[in-house]
Design a protein around this motif. Structure first.
Motif, PDB file in Angstrom:
ATOM      1  N   TYR A  55       9.058  10.692  -6.972  1.00 45.01           N
ATOM      2  CA  TYR A  55       8.251  11.131  -5.828  1.00 45.01           C
ATOM      3  C   TYR A  55       8.891  10.773  -4.483  1.00 45.01           C
ATOM      4  CZ  TYR A  55       4.676  11.947  -9.304  1.00 45.01           C
ATOM      5  OH  TYR A  55       3.997  12.410 -10.404  1.00 45.01           O
ATOM      6  N   GLN A  56       8.618  11.613  -3.476  1.00 41.60           N
ATOM      7  CA  GLN A  56       8.949  11.286  -2.102  1.00 41.60           C
ATOM      8  C   GLN A  56       7.903  10.308  -1.555  1.00 41.60           C
ATOM      9  OE1 GLN A  56      11.580  12.586  -0.238  1.00 41.60           O
ATOM     10  NE2 GLN A  56      12.291  13.552  -2.111  1.00 41.60           N
ATOM     11  N   GLY A  57       8.306   9.530  -0.570  1.00 41.91           N
ATOM     12  CA  GLY A  57       7.401   8.538   0.008  1.00 41.91           C
ATOM     13  C   GLY A  57       6.193   9.127   0.699  1.00 41.91           C
ATOM     14  N   THR A  58       6.270  10.399   1.071  1.00 41.47           N
ATOM     15  CA  THR A  58       5.141  11.036   1.756  1.00 41.47           C
ATOM     16  C   THR A  58       4.226  11.804   0.796  1.00 41.47           C
ATOM     17  OG1 THR A  58       6.689  12.818   2.245  1.00 41.47           O
ATOM     18  CG2 THR A  58       6.224  11.274   4.015  1.00 41.47           C
ATOM     19  N   GLN A  59       4.559  11.797  -0.503  1.00 43.88           N
ATOM     20  CA  GLN A  59       3.721  12.490  -1.490  1.00 43.88           C
ATOM     21  C   GLN A  59       2.609  11.573  -1.973  1.00 43.88           C
ATOM     22  OE1 GLN A  59       7.311  13.697  -3.880  1.00 43.88           O
ATOM     23  NE2 GLN A  59       6.222  15.653  -4.019  1.00 43.88           N
ATOM     24  N   LEU A  60       1.613  11.397  -1.137  1.00 41.07           N
ATOM     25  CA  LEU A  60       0.519  10.489  -1.506  1.00 41.07           C
ATOM     26  C   LEU A  60      -0.266  11.060  -2.680  1.00 41.07           C
ATOM     27  CD1 LEU A  60       1.283   9.576   1.417  1.00 41.07           C
ATOM     28  CD2 LEU A  60      -1.083   8.885   1.670  1.00 41.07           C
ATOM     29  N   LYS A  64      -6.123   9.008  -4.897  1.00 43.72           N
ATOM     30  CA  LYS A  64      -6.362   7.701  -4.287  1.00 43.72           C
ATOM     31  C   LYS A  64      -6.849   7.778  -2.842  1.00 43.72           C
ATOM     32  CE  LYS A  64      -2.910   5.274  -7.066  1.00 43.72           C
ATOM     33  NZ  LYS A  64      -1.548   4.725  -7.072  1.00 43.72           N
ATOM     34  N   ILE A  65      -6.785   8.969  -2.262  1.00 35.23           N
ATOM     35  CA  ILE A  65      -7.064   9.093  -0.822  1.00 35.23           C
ATOM     36  C   ILE A  65      -8.479   8.601  -0.474  1.00 35.23           C
ATOM     37  CG2 ILE A  65      -7.375  10.736   1.083  1.00 35.23           C
ATOM     38  CD1 ILE A  65      -4.485  10.482   0.581  1.00 35.23           C
ATOM     39  N   TRP A  86      -0.574   6.863   9.342  1.00 39.74           N
ATOM     40  CA  TRP A  86       0.620   6.099   9.716  1.00 39.74           C
ATOM     41  C   TRP A  86       1.668   6.190   8.599  1.00 39.74           C
ATOM     42  CZ3 TRP A  86       3.121   2.081   7.351  1.00 39.74           C
ATOM     43  CH2 TRP A  86       4.225   1.608   8.051  1.00 39.74           C
ATOM     44  N   HIS A  87       1.232   6.030   7.364  1.00 42.25           N
ATOM     45  CA  HIS A  87       2.132   6.110   6.206  1.00 42.25           C
ATOM     46  C   HIS A  87       2.970   7.393   6.247  1.00 42.25           C
ATOM     47  CE1 HIS A  87       2.354   6.050   1.464  1.00 42.25           C
ATOM     48  NE2 HIS A  87       3.338   6.758   1.965  1.00 42.25           N
ATOM     49  N   LYS A  88       2.266   8.541   6.434  1.00 43.53           N
ATOM     50  CA  LYS A  88       2.996   9.815   6.430  1.00 43.53           C
ATOM     51  C   LYS A  88       3.949   9.920   7.611  1.00 43.53           C
ATOM     52  CE  LYS A  88      -1.091  11.807   5.272  1.00 43.53           C
ATOM     53  NZ  LYS A  88      -2.117  12.848   5.141  1.00 43.53           N
ATOM     54  N   HIS A 136       0.808  -1.222   0.000  1.00 44.89           N
ATOM     55  CA  HIS A 136       0.000   0.000   0.000  1.00 44.89           C
ATOM     56  C   HIS A 136       0.839   1.270   0.000  1.00 44.89           C
ATOM     57  CE1 HIS A 136      -3.397  -2.586   0.234  1.00 44.89           C
ATOM     58  NE2 HIS A 136      -3.061  -3.049   1.427  1.00 44.89           N
ATOM     59  N   ILE A 137       2.044   1.228   0.564  1.00 43.91           N
ATOM     60  CA  ILE A 137       2.872   2.443   0.520  1.00 43.91           C
ATOM     61  C   ILE A 137       3.213   2.824  -0.920  1.00 43.91           C
ATOM     62  CG2 ILE A 137       5.211   3.298   1.038  1.00 43.91           C
ATOM     63  CD1 ILE A 137       4.708   2.762   3.912  1.00 43.91           C
ATOM     64  N   PRO A 138       3.783   1.939  -1.732  1.00 45.38           N
ATOM     65  CA  PRO A 138       4.072   2.372  -3.107  1.00 45.38           C
ATOM     66  C   PRO A 138       2.799   2.632  -3.919  1.00 45.38           C
ATOM     67  CG  PRO A 138       4.486   0.028  -2.865  1.00 45.38           C
ATOM     68  CD  PRO A 138       4.274   0.579  -1.473  1.00 45.38           C
ATOM     69  N   TYR A 139       1.749   1.849  -3.681  1.00 52.52           N
ATOM     70  CA  TYR A 139       0.494   2.065  -4.415  1.00 52.52           C
ATOM     71  C   TYR A 139      -0.023   3.477  -4.189  1.00 52.52           C
ATOM     72  CZ  TYR A 139      -4.318   2.019  -5.853  1.00 52.52           C
ATOM     73  OH  TYR A 139      -5.494   2.361  -6.467  1.00 52.52           O
ATOM     74  N   MET A 140       0.029   3.933  -2.928  1.00 51.26           N
ATOM     75  CA  MET A 140      -0.558   5.241  -2.598  1.00 51.26           C
ATOM     76  C   MET A 140       0.289   6.409  -3.094  1.00 51.26           C
ATOM     77  SD  MET A 140      -3.532   4.999  -1.361  1.00 51.26           S
ATOM     78  CE  MET A 140      -3.780   6.663  -0.713  1.00 51.26           C
ATOM     79  N   VAL A 141       1.559   6.167  -3.370  1.00 48.71           N
ATOM     80  CA  VAL A 141       2.402   7.258  -3.898  1.00 48.71           C
ATOM     81  C   VAL A 141       2.359   7.280  -5.425  1.00 48.71           C
ATOM     82  CG1 VAL A 141       4.742   8.194  -4.012  1.00 48.71           C
ATOM     83  CG2 VAL A 141       3.894   7.202  -1.862  1.00 48.71           C
TER      84      VAL A 141
END
Lengths: 285, 285
Positions: free
Chosen positions: A241-246, A250-251, A268-270, A71-76
């Motif tokens: 992209y940075q890992g926090t740039q959701l 998709k939100i 949690w991701h951020k 889900h982390i890479p999917y959301m970014v």
């Protein structure tokens, strides 16, 4: 106090640290072409999969690893239609990816097809996504497989064992270069990057190799109760992209999905990418 | 695989899970009035302090616990002049608090003064703050001590062992009520709240007891490599502020200090309060 043979003991950190689980019953044992595959019924973590005597998957904590890896890479990712998983024969990461309807193809390249078969028998809750029509299972060496791919995958997951034996090639700069080539221009690589307290495998070197090939390399942690030292690091490497740039598109979808997830949520991701001084130092920041 | 008597083994989770450290030498052993106090020289975590056979402090990871317990409440509190620490005879939390010049008084109430003496001998890097003129060491029962205090402390730290034997009273609603009374109107309580994977002590009940006495109760995690299951939770309870509401007046001072800290930084602080679904569920959110 001694531990007798009713315990499964995994030693690590140059045989100076150990974690142990009380075993009720050995459910399975075989020597595949690549490794020894065992399944134990434990008293503390449910069923436990071992490869060459090392803990791989347990019923009690598998959701942590599998959810964050998917889900982390999917959301970014702005586009996430084609995914490659190298390793991951237990199927847990696939199970999480198939929850996203916009993903069109998931290639699972697992060198040892016996891991998949044993997981289907003993960890059906992990393998339930493998029958999804979007999933292609390839019993191949991921290191060789990826060499022929260019600009093809939106996300690549390296779901590997420790950097030794046939998995050691999954932690080299050359391998990360091939992963980068196989990714699209907005592509994301995720990998497991070991425990920085018991730094048996040189976590700093792993991140140096990643940085040699990706402009954005970040790290975060999530606990894996069955892995040596529990405090587990994961790598996020991206061209753009940075890992926090959701991805804002998709939100809404995730807010509905995350109620059914056991670990992941976007807050949690951020937060997970804000690192301690210790973590930063260990990965060379 | 068995572990022989060259290992120190700590069993937990109803004797079904264990962690073990290879021992080079036993440095100290005594029975105090309250408990068995031992110091081991290990091959993996340096010197290791045990109380009644349970891991308390190691050279390799003590900074994590001590830094988060002190700097998180310090950075949220608008005024932090008077601090109480219950337990914490190793001195590590005191060492972190004395780094802040605006703190005027630190009371350390440790029931077992032998823990302080043994720590001075074997963990001098932890006890170096105990000679600071602002520190009062009181060899008393913290549960009794706090009953007579009202509106007195800006921050109270419960640096305790597990909820059993003489420490069990440190996890009750009645005790938290007395802590709340002993705090000022802007006061903050910090406590260690166990591992939610190996939920041997009922982490949900601990948080319920905290919520019965404080309007703001939050949780975060930091890894303690020597504690059972490593993934350790900490409680932040306050009458007025959220754990992420850092005091803006202190940010500049902390930016300079945090370069010398091994774990804590303000970015990590803010991120740590974003919890996984698993963590939320375990503490009853």
């Amino acid at each position: 106090m001694m531990l007798d043979n009713t315990w499964f003991v995994e030693k690590s950190y140059f045989e100076k640290f150990a974690m142990a689980w009380k075993v009720r019953k050995k459910l399975h044992s075989e020597q595949s072409k690549f490794q020894k595959i065992e399944v134990l019924q434990t008293e503390s973590v449910g069923k436990l999969l071992l490869l060459d005597g090392k803990t791989m998957v347990s019923e009690i904590d598998e959701f942590v690893y599998h959810e964050v890896m998917a889900h982390i890479p999917y959301m970014v990712a702005r586009k996430c239609e084609k995914v490659l998983i190298i390793g991951g024969g237990d199927g847990g990461v696939v199970r999480e990816f198939v929850k996203h309807k916009d993903i069109k193809q998931i290639d699972l390249v697992e060198i040892d097809e016996r891991v998949i078969e044993v997981s289907k028998e003993f960890f059906p809750e992990c393998t339930q996504g493998l029958d999804d029509p979007r999933v292609n299972i390839l019993a191949e060496d991921g290191i060789a497989f990826i060499k022929s791919k260019t600009n093809e995958y939106d996300v690549i997951i390296i779901d590997s064992t420790d950097p030794e034996d046939f998995a050691s090639g999954l932690f080299t700069s050359e391998f990360y270069k091939n992963v980068s080539n196989a990714l699209t221009e907005e592509g994301i690589m995720m990998n497991q990057t070991e425990n920085p307290f018991l730094d048996e495998w040189g976590v700093g070197k792993i991140y140096k190799n990643m940085r040699a090939q990706f402009p954005h390399v970040q790290s975060f942690t999530a606990p894996m109760l069955i892995y040596p030292g529990v405090f587990w690091t994961f790598g996020f490497s991206s061209k753009k992209y940075q890992g926090t740039q959701l991805n804002p598109d998709k939100i809404r979808h995730m807010q509905s999905l995350e109620r059914s997830l056991k670990w992941y949520n976007t807050e949690w991701h951020k937060g997970a990418f804000a690192l301690s001084n210790f973590h930063k130092k260990k990965i060379g920041l």
